[in-house]
Write a protein that holds these residues in place. Structure first.
Motif, short mmCIF file in Angstrom:
data_model
loop_
_atom_site.label_atom_id
_atom_site.label_comp_id
_atom_site.label_asym_id
_atom_site.label_seq_id
_atom_site.Cartn_x
_atom_site.Cartn_y
_atom_site.Cartn_z
N ASP A 36 1.20 4.08 -0.28
CA ASP A 36 -0.24 4.02 -0.27
C ASP A 36 -0.96 2.79 -0.56
O ASP A 36 -2.08 2.82 -1.04
CB ASP A 36 -0.64 5.26 -0.92
N ASN A 40 -5.00 2.33 -0.80
CA ASN A 40 -5.60 2.31 -2.18
C ASN A 40 -6.39 1.17 -2.31
O ASN A 40 -7.51 1.08 -2.98
CB ASN A 40 -4.65 2.45 -3.20
N VAL A 75 -9.23 3.54 -6.97
CA VAL A 75 -8.04 3.23 -6.53
C VAL A 75 -6.98 4.25 -7.19
O VAL A 75 -6.92 4.37 -8.55
CB VAL A 75 -7.64 1.61 -6.92
N GLY A 76 -6.21 4.87 -6.33
CA GLY A 76 -5.14 5.77 -6.82
C GLY A 76 -4.17 5.37 -7.62
O GLY A 76 -3.82 4.14 -7.34
#
Length: 201
Positions: A36, A40, A75-76
């Motif tokens: 991801d 992200n 942002v993760g």
């Protein structure tokens, strides 16, 4: 001297590069992470360009501080706090000056990178974004292009490394043979800086 517009353009060019390379970042992350990182980072930098356009911060330091804050909130995973810390600490080190020298930027960025190392508990050779950022900051004292080359070389050099920090470290020996996605996105940030400086020349 590097003015506010320069830093705004740096973030805009960074967002364009991240958007272009997002699928590659995700592919790299799929091998040793959560697949991801690209999405992200794309989401985070799109939010950065939007907030900078809306709020129009008036100093170089304010541009980076706002960008960092936005990355932390959008942002993760670990990337948000790490990239957010990098930009916020760099912005704080630049202070309220309306324009800064290349040398001042190099010093401020070094403070930002040190803050990332402290936050993540990583060092050179741990297969993280620091493997691109540390050599880039050192080379920035020479030129923007030297910093870009150092960052790119540092990112590629993570391929044979054993990951010791982050999600990839859970894989142990299986992390060897893959380029670190964080080092790769960090190199994009330095590439964007060099491209912005080249366009300003």
């Amino acid at each position: 001297m590097l003015d506010t517009d320069f830093f705004h353009r740096w973030m805009t060019v960074s967002a364009a590069l991240v958007d272009r390379e997002a699928d590659r970042l995700t592919d790299l992350d799929a091998a040793i992470g959560d697949a991801d990182h690209g999405s992200n980072m794309r989401r985070g930098f799109a939010a950065v360009t939007k907030v900078l356009a809306e709020e129009g911060p008036g100093t170089p330091g304010a541009v980076l501080t706002l960008a960092g804050r936005q990355l932390i909130s959008t942002v993760g995973g670990a990337s948000g706090p790490l990239y957010g810390t990098l930009l916020r600490r760099t912005g704080k080190a630049l202070g309220d000056a309306p324009a800064v020298s290349e040398r001042e930027l190099a010093g401020a960025l070094a403070e930002g990178v040190a803050a990332v190392a402290q936050l993540g508990g990583a060092k050179a050779g741990d297969k993280t974004m620091l493997d691109a950022l540390l050599p880039a900051v050192e080379a920035l004292g020479t030129s923007f292009d030297a910093a870009r080359e150092a960052a790119d070389t540092g990112a590629v050099a993570t391929v044979p490394m054993l990951a010791r920090k982050g999600r990839a470290s859970y894989l142990g020996e299986r992390s060897v043979g893959h380029q670190d996605p964080g080092a790769t996105s960090a190199a994009l940030l330095i590439t964007a800086l060099a491209e912005t400086a080249g366009g300003a020349a």
